[in-house]
Design a protein around this motif. Structure first.
Motif, mmCIF file in Angstrom:
data_model
loop_
_atom_site.group_PDB
_atom_site.id
_atom_site.type_symbol
_atom_site.label_atom_id
_atom_site.label_comp_id
_atom_site.label_asym_id
_atom_site.label_seq_id
_atom_site.Cartn_x
_atom_site.Cartn_y
_atom_site.Cartn_z
ATOM 1 N N ALA A 1 0.861 -1.182 0.000
ATOM 2 C CA ALA A 1 0.000 0.000 0.000
ATOM 3 C C ALA A 1 0.897 1.232 0.000
ATOM 4 O O ALA A 1 1.458 1.617 1.026
ATOM 5 C CB ALA A 1 -0.911 -0.006 1.226
ATOM 6 N N VAL A 2 1.047 1.814 -1.175
ATOM 7 C CA VAL A 2 1.939 2.965 -1.301
ATOM 8 C C VAL A 2 1.220 4.217 -0.806
ATOM 9 O O VAL A 2 0.199 4.614 -1.363
ATOM 10 C CB VAL A 2 2.388 3.158 -2.757
ATOM 11 N N ASP A 3 1.735 4.788 0.254
ATOM 12 C CA ASP A 3 1.172 6.025 0.793
ATOM 13 C C ASP A 3 2.325 6.930 1.222
ATOM 14 O O ASP A 3 3.499 6.597 1.034
ATOM 15 C CB ASP A 3 0.233 5.730 1.968
ATOM 16 N N SER A 4 1.979 8.052 1.794
ATOM 17 C CA SER A 4 3.020 9.014 2.175
ATOM 18 C C SER A 4 3.958 8.412 3.221
ATOM 19 O O SER A 4 5.137 8.750 3.276
ATOM 20 C CB SER A 4 2.378 10.292 2.702
ATOM 21 N N GLU A 5 3.440 7.518 4.048
ATOM 22 C CA GLU A 5 4.257 6.897 5.085
ATOM 23 C C GLU A 5 5.266 5.918 4.480
ATOM 24 O O GLU A 5 6.427 5.879 4.902
ATOM 25 C CB GLU A 5 3.341 6.165 6.086
ATOM 26 N N PHE A 6 4.822 5.139 3.492
ATOM 27 C CA PHE A 6 5.735 4.229 2.784
ATOM 28 C C PHE A 6 6.843 5.031 2.111
ATOM 29 O O PHE A 6 8.023 4.693 2.223
ATOM 30 C CB PHE A 6 4.954 3.423 1.745
ATOM 31 N N ARG A 7 6.460 6.116 1.437
ATOM 32 C CA ARG A 7 7.452 6.929 0.717
ATOM 33 C C ARG A 7 8.445 7.546 1.698
ATOM 34 O O ARG A 7 9.642 7.572 1.446
ATOM 35 C CB ARG A 7 6.754 8.022 -0.099
ATOM 36 N N GLY B 1 17.079 10.242 2.355
ATOM 37 C CA GLY B 1 16.134 11.351 2.282
ATOM 38 C C GLY B 1 15.902 11.902 0.890
ATOM 39 O O GLY B 1 15.103 12.825 0.714
ATOM 40 N N ARG B 2 16.586 11.333 -0.117
ATOM 41 C CA ARG B 2 16.408 11.830 -1.491
ATOM 42 C C ARG B 2 15.096 11.323 -2.073
ATOM 43 O O ARG B 2 14.630 10.231 -1.757
ATOM 44 C CB ARG B 2 17.569 11.360 -2.382
ATOM 45 N N ARG B 3 14.507 12.111 -2.941
ATOM 46 C CA ARG B 3 13.256 11.725 -3.598
ATOM 47 C C ARG B 3 13.549 10.691 -4.681
ATOM 48 O O ARG B 3 14.453 10.883 -5.482
ATOM 49 C CB ARG B 3 12.581 12.936 -4.243
ATOM 50 N N VAL B 4 12.805 9.601 -4.672
ATOM 51 C CA VAL B 4 12.923 8.595 -5.732
ATOM 52 C C VAL B 4 11.518 8.177 -6.152
ATOM 53 O O VAL B 4 10.543 8.430 -5.438
ATOM 54 C CB VAL B 4 13.709 7.341 -5.256
ATOM 55 N N SER B 5 11.424 7.561 -7.321
ATOM 56 C CA SER B 5 10.109 7.182 -7.837
ATOM 57 C C SER B 5 9.520 6.021 -7.032
ATOM 58 O O SER B 5 10.242 5.258 -6.374
ATOM 59 C CB SER B 5 10.223 6.765 -9.301
ATOM 60 N N ASP B 6 8.189 5.884 -7.128
ATOM 61 C CA ASP B 6 7.521 4.767 -6.455
ATOM 62 C C ASP B 6 8.062 3.434 -6.973
ATOM 63 O O ASP B 6 8.241 2.493 -6.205
ATOM 64 C CB ASP B 6 6.006 4.833 -6.695
ATOM 65 N N LYS B 7 8.309 3.379 -8.279
ATOM 66 C CA LYS B 7 8.791 2.119 -8.869
ATOM 67 C C LYS B 7 10.114 1.704 -8.242
ATOM 68 O O LYS B 7 10.339 0.528 -7.951
ATOM 69 C CB LYS B 7 8.962 2.278 -10.382
ATOM 70 N N THR B 8 10.994 2.688 -8.047
ATOM 71 C CA THR B 8 12.291 2.393 -7.432
ATOM 72 C C THR B 8 12.093 1.896 -6.002
ATOM 73 O O THR B 8 12.744 0.942 -5.573
ATOM 74 C CB THR B 8 13.171 3.655 -7.427
ATOM 75 N N MET B 9 11.209 2.546 -5.278
ATOM 76 C CA MET B 9 10.951 2.126 -3.896
ATOM 77 C C MET B 9 10.388 0.715 -3.848
ATOM 78 O O MET B 9 10.794 -0.101 -3.029
ATOM 79 C CB MET B 9 9.949 3.088 -3.239
ATOM 80 N N ARG C 1 12.635 -2.475 -4.325
ATOM 81 C CA ARG C 1 13.419 -2.939 -3.181
ATOM 82 C C ARG C 1 12.790 -4.169 -2.515
ATOM 83 O O ARG C 1 13.484 -4.973 -1.899
ATOM 84 C CB ARG C 1 13.535 -1.795 -2.170
ATOM 85 N N TYR C 2 11.476 -4.280 -2.640
ATOM 86 C CA TYR C 2 10.781 -5.376 -1.956
ATOM 87 C C TYR C 2 10.392 -6.524 -2.886
ATOM 88 O O TYR C 2 9.737 -7.478 -2.450
ATOM 89 C CB TYR C 2 9.547 -4.835 -1.225
ATOM 90 N N ASP C 3 10.802 -6.432 -4.152
ATOM 91 C CA ASP C 3 10.453 -7.492 -5.115
ATOM 92 C C ASP C 3 10.909 -8.865 -4.643
ATOM 93 O O ASP C 3 10.225 -9.865 -4.839
ATOM 94 C CB ASP C 3 11.084 -7.185 -6.492
ATOM 95 N N LYS C 4 12.073 -8.910 -4.012
ATOM 96 C CA LYS C 4 12.647 -10.202 -3.622
ATOM 97 C C LYS C 4 11.776 -10.935 -2.598
ATOM 98 O O LYS C 4 11.964 -12.138 -2.373
ATOM 99 C CB LYS C 4 14.056 -10.000 -3.058
ATOM 100 N N TRP C 5 10.845 -10.206 -1.978
ATOM 101 C CA TRP C 5 9.990 -10.835 -0.970
ATOM 102 C C TRP C 5 8.778 -11.534 -1.568
ATOM 103 O O TRP C 5 7.980 -12.132 -0.834
ATOM 104 C CB TRP C 5 9.539 -9.799 0.057
#
Length: 309
Positions: free
Chosen positions: A256-262, A272-280, A283-287
């Motif tokens: 659930a992508v929300d402001s807290e996840f970001r 603290g750098r801004r990155v795209s949702d896809k990049t974020m 990171r969890y694909d391996k799960w």
DNA sequence: TTCCAGGGGTAGA
DNA sequence: TCTACCCATGGA
């Protein structure tokens, strides 16, 4: 579901046996209650000193104030005033609701096994982390998720409290019918729901007029992808809400992508750098099918360490 | 004032 | 599929 009666005496000692509900192996009552913010939303009330979850509930049309405790191999829901069991005739309904609330029908063993392979996640087994506290019904959870969107947590708590006070009976969470008695304007004005009032009103009235069939929408025979699309047809439920609802089914394929996840991923992994949702999300694909729970366990530990929980 | 918080719906490209 | 904009509310 198996029904059984426990011979365990209540705290009063002289009170007769109470009905207990067996739990899966490695179930952790407190960890499940504190798994996310739901225990802070009405009609739940958590006593940290007693380790007891209080909750008014309607069973067979009758209001009961429940006092729910855990420990050992069972959950013990009793009447808060007397400590005695809920009347026998209501036990099937009570068991069904308790099973949903504590995700007793979700198998966590695979997640625990995967978590053992990660140094950052080995703690989840010891902590009994993995099950999320849910409402007694899907309707309750959909309403609550809508109240979490695009607002602050404090406002969410107030919105839910006002919905319970305005629409519910005897302190219990209202049914769709009870919510549908009010107009969207009533809900907006009195519960301070903002534009969310229209979604919640549409949900309740849709269930009552039959245009929304929650049983069909949540049919567990669907694949997770189908279920995700299905939940998204509900008013006020988008990708964030659908992922949250899936997690409450024990399906964690979608985060659930929300402001807290970001915020969490940005601060923890990207300085603290801004990155795209896809990049974020990558990171969890391996799960695999445990993506959301892997992320949530990391955030949960951050909350715990900062004493938010 | 302006921004934004555990986003969703919609129109237009 | 992606982007821009609007949607109430209330605290910072």
């Amino acid at each position: 579901m198996v029904r059984q009666r426990s011979a365990k005496p209540s705290s009063a000692g002289s009170i007769p046996a109470v009905a207990s509900i067996p739990v899966p192996p490695a179930f952790n009552f407190e960890s499940t209650v504190l798994s996310h913010g739901w225990y802070l939303l009405a009609p739940f009330r958590w006593s940290n000193a007693e380790k007891i979850l209080y909750r008014p509930e309607i069973l067979g049309g009758e209001a009961f104030h429940l006092k729910i405790s855990g420990g050992g191999q069972a959950i013990l829901p009793v009447l808060a005033q007397t400590g005695v069991a809920v009347p026998e005739k209501h036990l099937p309904e009570l068991r069904k609701k308790i099973t949903r609330m504590f995700q007793l029908d979700v198998d966590m063993s695979e997640f625990v096994a995967v978590a053992r392979t990660s140094d950052d996640h080995v703690w989840v087994e010891r902590a009994g982390f993995g099950r999320l506290l849910c409402g007694a019904t899907l309707f309750e959870d959909v309403v609550k998720i809508i109240t979490t969107t695009n607002t602050t947590w404090n406002q969410t708590k107030r919105m839910v409290q006002r919905i319970v006070e305005k629409c519910g009976r005897d302190g219990a969470f209202p049914t769709p019918k009870e919510v549908s008695h009010f107009t969207a304007d009533d809900l907006q004005r009195d519960c301070r729901l903002g534009y969310r009032a229209r979604s919640i009103h549409a949900l309740a009235t849709g269930i009552i007029d039959g245009s929304i069939d929650l049983d069909a929408i949540s049919d567990p025979s669907q694949t997770t992808e189908e279920l995700f699309k299905s939940y998204r047809t509900l008013p006020g439920i988008g990708p964030y809400g659908a992922a949250h609802l899936l997690a409450m089914d024990g399906r964690h394929d979608f985060i659930a992508v929300d402001s807290e996840f970001r915020r969490f991923v940005r601060d923890r992994y990207h300085k603290g750098r801004r990155v795209s949702d896809k990049t974020m999300l990558r990171r969890y694909d391996k799960w695999g099918k445990w993506k959301y729970l892997a992320y949530w366990s990391e955030l949960w530990r951050e909350y715990r360490d900062s004493a938010v929980l």
